[in-house]
Design an enzyme around this catalytic site. Structure first.
Site, PDB file in Angstrom:
ATOM      1  CB  SER A 169      -0.887   0.012   1.256  1.00 22.84           C
ATOM      2  OG  SER A 169      -1.516   1.257   1.447  1.00 22.84           O
TER       3      SER A 169
ATOM      4  CE1 TYR B 117      -4.030  -2.137   5.193  1.00 23.52           C
ATOM      5  CE2 TYR B 117      -3.106   0.057   4.833  1.00 23.52           C
ATOM      6  CZ  TYR B 117      -3.666  -1.109   4.336  1.00 23.52           C
ATOM      7  OH  TYR B 117      -3.851  -1.257   2.978  1.00 23.52           O
TER       8      TYR B 117
END
Length: 260
Positions: free
Chosen positions: A150, A163
């Site tokens: 990401s 995350y």
């Protein structure tokens, strides 16, 4: 004499494993790999979601396996990889897409949240890479591993510290695995998406103020469409990407050159 320089993007005869293949990015990538010619083993915890993906792959005339698996369990991961080997005799491609997020502020993160996100996003990708990498090494035919990271692994975002930590670790894991396994002909790369239209982002993207913030730091001034992730992954899995390893390709509309 005409010299042909365009390398092949065709994946015919290849066997792929895609985790988190029931919905969103994983579903799109699984179907895209099948469109490129690969047979695809589908991994998720939810069998019903996998059945829908499998139906689309069957329509393309490719083989598929539905493998309901807890990717945080070493035993289940090993059993799943062994089943693919029994059924199809090889594994050429691995897409580590399974992931999740709990949007807690750093001061509010619990030990349970930390462990759940770490296990789902990072531990699972390492275990699958390790199990599949061992088979690729033994087969001596090389292989391709693509980790779905990401932009949160590269720049600071309001996505949750745990995350972000898993995605940054995945980028570094990609580099180290590429370094160690290059001698076996195994290419390891990662993809770093920004916002794409998926079931998981649907609620966030319904917030006009949130979308305005996203677009303000996205030079292409729009949210990504899932087919725009398929091309980069097929490239990295095909002969066209044969000399690329240890890299993270940010598919982000230019977001990482702007910041947030």
């Amino acid at each position: 004499m005409i010299h042909m320089f365009l390398p092949s993007f065709n994946l015919s005869g290849k066997v792929a494993i895609v985790t988190g293949a029931g919905r969103g990015i994983g579903r799109a990538l699984a179907i895209g790999l099948a469109e490129a010619g690969a047979d695809v083993a589908l991994i998720s915890r939810t069998e019903a979601d996998l059945e829908r993906t499998a139906a689309s792959i069957h329509e393309l005339g490719r083989r598929t396996l539905i493998l309901q698996t807890d990717v945080t369990s070493r035993e289940q991961v090993r059993d799943t990889v062994e089943r693919v080997m029994r059924e199809w005799g090889e594994i050429d491609l691995l897409i580590n897409n399974a992931g999740m997020n709990i949007r807690s502020k750093a001061l509010d993160v619990t030990d349970e949240e930390w462990q759940t996100i770490m296990d789902t996003n990072l531990k699972s990708a390492f275990m699958l890479s390790q199990e599949v990498g061992q088979r690729m090494k033994e087969m001596n035919n090389g292989g391709r591993i693509v980790n779905i990271s990401s932009v949160a692994g590269h720049v600071a975002l309001r996505t949750g510290v745990v995350y972000a930590a898993t995605k940054a670790a995945m980028i570094q894991m990609t580099k180290v695995l590429a370094m160690e396994w290059g001698k076996y002909g195994i290419n390891v790369n990662s993809i770093g998406p920004w916002y794409f239209k998926t079931p998981l982002t649907e609620k966030l993207l319904a917030d006009e103020d949130y979308v305005r913030d996203i677009l303000a730091v996205t030079p292409l001034n729009r949210v990504g469409e899932l087919p725009e992730l398929v091309g980069p992954v097929v490239f990295l899995c095909s002969e066209a990407g044969s000399y690329v390893t240890g890299q993270t390709l940010f598919v982000d509309g230019g977001m990482t050159i702007h910041g947030f």
